[in-house]
Design a protein around this motif. Structure first.
Motif, mmCIF file in Angstrom:
data_model
loop_
_atom_site.group_PDB
_atom_site.id
_atom_site.type_symbol
_atom_site.label_atom_id
_atom_site.label_comp_id
_atom_site.label_asym_id
_atom_site.label_seq_id
_atom_site.Cartn_x
_atom_site.Cartn_y
_atom_site.Cartn_z
ATOM 1 N N VAL A 70 45.323 16.212 25.097
ATOM 2 C CA VAL A 70 46.536 17.003 24.840
ATOM 3 C C VAL A 70 46.839 17.032 23.347
ATOM 4 C CG1 VAL A 70 49.038 17.054 25.150
ATOM 5 C CG2 VAL A 70 47.558 16.669 27.111
ATOM 6 N N SER A 71 46.744 15.867 22.710
ATOM 7 C CA SER A 71 47.015 15.791 21.274
ATOM 8 C C SER A 71 46.019 16.632 20.484
ATOM 9 C CB SER A 71 46.955 14.329 20.823
ATOM 10 O OG SER A 71 47.157 14.226 19.437
ATOM 11 N N TRP A 72 44.748 16.563 20.860
ATOM 12 C CA TRP A 72 43.726 17.330 20.138
ATOM 13 C C TRP A 72 43.932 18.828 20.326
ATOM 14 C CZ3 TRP A 72 39.821 20.768 21.381
ATOM 15 C CH2 TRP A 72 38.877 21.015 20.374
ATOM 16 N N LEU A 73 44.216 19.245 21.553
ATOM 17 C CA LEU A 73 44.407 20.673 21.816
ATOM 18 C C LEU A 73 45.624 21.233 21.082
ATOM 19 C CD1 LEU A 73 43.662 20.884 25.661
ATOM 20 C CD2 LEU A 73 42.257 21.781 23.798
ATOM 21 N N SER A 74 46.690 20.443 21.009
ATOM 22 C CA SER A 74 47.921 20.945 20.393
ATOM 23 C C SER A 74 47.881 20.902 18.870
ATOM 24 C CB SER A 74 49.124 20.141 20.897
ATOM 25 O OG SER A 74 48.964 18.767 20.612
ATOM 26 N N THR A 87 43.906 23.253 17.851
ATOM 27 C CA THR A 87 43.702 24.613 18.352
ATOM 28 C C THR A 87 45.022 25.370 18.270
ATOM 29 O OG1 THR A 87 44.261 24.151 20.673
ATOM 30 C CG2 THR A 87 41.999 23.691 19.977
ATOM 31 N N LEU A 96 46.659 26.407 20.795
ATOM 32 C CA LEU A 96 47.452 26.186 21.998
ATOM 33 C C LEU A 96 48.732 25.428 21.667
ATOM 34 C CD1 LEU A 96 44.938 25.150 24.819
ATOM 35 C CD2 LEU A 96 46.269 27.245 24.667
ATOM 36 N N GLU A 134 51.883 22.915 22.683
ATOM 37 C CA GLU A 134 51.795 21.642 23.398
ATOM 38 C C GLU A 134 52.020 21.817 24.893
ATOM 39 O OE1 GLU A 134 53.191 17.166 22.451
ATOM 40 O OE2 GLU A 134 54.833 18.558 22.817
ATOM 41 N N ALA A 158 48.850 23.069 26.427
ATOM 42 C CA ALA A 158 47.854 21.999 26.484
ATOM 43 C C ALA A 158 48.176 21.022 27.607
ATOM 44 C CB ALA A 158 47.800 21.271 25.145
ATOM 45 N N SER A 213 47.292 22.575 30.957
ATOM 46 C CA SER A 213 45.843 22.608 31.178
ATOM 47 C C SER A 213 45.312 21.236 31.577
ATOM 48 C CB SER A 213 45.145 23.097 29.904
ATOM 49 O OG SER A 213 45.605 24.376 29.526
ATOM 50 N N VAL A 214 45.681 20.216 30.812
ATOM 51 C CA VAL A 214 45.187 18.868 31.098
ATOM 52 C C VAL A 214 45.715 18.374 32.440
ATOM 53 C CG1 VAL A 214 45.301 16.464 30.333
ATOM 54 C CG2 VAL A 214 44.878 18.288 28.676
#
Length: 401
Positions: A90-94, A97, A99, A101, A104, A107-108
């Motif tokens: 979640v941290s990496w996606l937000s 990217t 996306l 939060e 993200a 999705s997760v």
């Protein structure tokens, strides 16, 4: 039976579970307060749903190594690793990217939970899977819990609560003013990670008691409930711990007395009961309090306008205004002002004239900010200032009812 459960007289195991649940509720309430203040409540939902694959994989690994897969320590360790992986994703996606939060998290949450359901389906086809009891991690269940499991939960909950209390000050500062926290030398990123670690710990420890689906309620409902009662952060923290602890205590005790009912939903319902009571009856933000304030304000407005109308010789057609004036003894049933009503009307008109002078005189700029049509001018200006205004109005001294 229920009284015995509430008074911790159902045996050592039930007592230990209830105490552990109470400590967990207190830790969840305090830890959830910082999520609530940072407006990141959905993070707890992602963490809780991300634990399911870890529980299932831990069971499969322990069975593959020759065990029965029911070790609570192993299952919680798997849940912690899986939840940590979900949190990092979640941290990496937000951050890396485009996306947001919430996207993200959604999705997760869905992917991890779906993967966990698939793993549970596979486990059901295994020889030892049908008696695994992993479904208790979905909604929580304390019935039949081993003494060692209850002890692990109680100790883990106590340690989590201590960790929350130790990190209370940096978490509070980072929640309200991260820029100032950074300026004072605090590493806000590490503080955020610590907050997520606390949420992860509460989630993992609470899986057996509350269940992964409803653990988010133990993190969010107590601080939301506490917010109705106070404006101060330290008081919100204390009340969150109180409401969370009471909800968990009541839910765990009732579940021990009624073992056919899942623990998690009972804890959530008890917490929701506190929320409803606070929503209705909290003195500052409750619905009943708001209605009473509105009625009091409405009464003040009608009386004020009625007195001004009497002072200016205008007819009053509003029935509520007439009823209120009659109740105060300021008008007769035929609408004619009494002697006391005439004095009060004269005072109201004089105060309105005073306020008009104040609002148009730069020397009274600060006092003019208090004008709302209802505030008594005597509470804003001194006696000498009022005498000066009366002199400008052509009166000798202040008018009193």
């Amino acid at each position: 039976m229920i009284f015995d459960a509430l008074s911790l007289q159902l045996g050592y195991n039930a007592t230990l579970v209830t105490i552990g649940a109470t400590l967990l509720g207190m830790a969840g309430g305090v830890g959830g307060t910082f999520l609530f203040l940072r407006k990141r409540a959905l993070v707890s939902d992602a963490i809780s749903h991300a634990t399911l694959p870890g529980v299932a994989l831990a069971f499969m690994v322990m069975v593959a190594l020759g065990g029965d897969g029911r070790s609570l320590t192993g299952l919680l360790a798997g849940a912690a690793l899986s939840a940590a992986a979900g949190l990092l994703i979640v941290s990496w996606l937000s951050t890396r990217t485009r996306l947001a939060e919430d996207a993200a998290i959604g999705s997760v949450l869905s992917v991890f939970f779906g993967f966990g359901i698939v793993l549970l389906t596979i486990i059901q086809t295994m020889n030892t899977g049908r008696q695994a009891g992993l479904e208790s991690f979905l909604l929580g269940a304390t019935a039949g819990m081993l003494r060692s499991e209850a002890f692990i939960i109680a100790i883990s909950a106590a340690l989590t609560l201590v960790l929350v209390l130790v990190l209370r000050r940096p978490l509070t500062l980072a929640s309200f003013d991260p820029e100032y926290a950074t300026a004072t030398g605090q590493n806000v990123t590490r503080t955020d990670l610590a907050m997520m670690g606390i949420v992860l710990a509460v989630t993992v420890v609470g899986l057996k008691i509350v269940g992964l689906i409803l653990i988010v309620a133990l993190l969010i409902i107590p601080p939301v409930t506490a917010r109705f009662w106070t404006e101060r952060t330290d008081h919100v923290l204390m009340l969150s711990a109180l409401f969370g602890g009471l909800a968990a205590y009541g839910g765990a005790a009732l579940s021990a007395a009624l073992p056919d009912l899942p623990t998690g939903p009972i804890i959530v319902l008890v917490g929701f009961g506190f929320f409803v009571v606070s929503l209705l009856f909290a003195p500052g933000r409750g619905v009943v309090s708001a209605l009473l304030r509105h009625r009091r304000f409405q009464r003040q407005v009608h009386l004020r306008q009625g007195l001004l109308a009497l002072a200016q010789g205008q007819p009053i057609f509003e029935r509520l205004t007439l009823r209120l004036l009659q109740a105060e003894g300021w008008v007769r049933p035929d609408g004619v002002a009494t002697r006391q009503g005439q004095l009060r009307a004269s005072k109201a008109l004089r105060d309105e004239d005073r306020w008009q002078l104040v609002r148009h005189d730069p020397a009274y700029e600060a006092a003019a900010l208090h004008y709302d049509g209802l505030t008594a001018i005597e509470s804003v200006l001194t006696a000498d200032q009022l005498d000066a205004l009366d002199a400008r109005l052509g009166a000798k001294g202040r008018v009193r009812p």
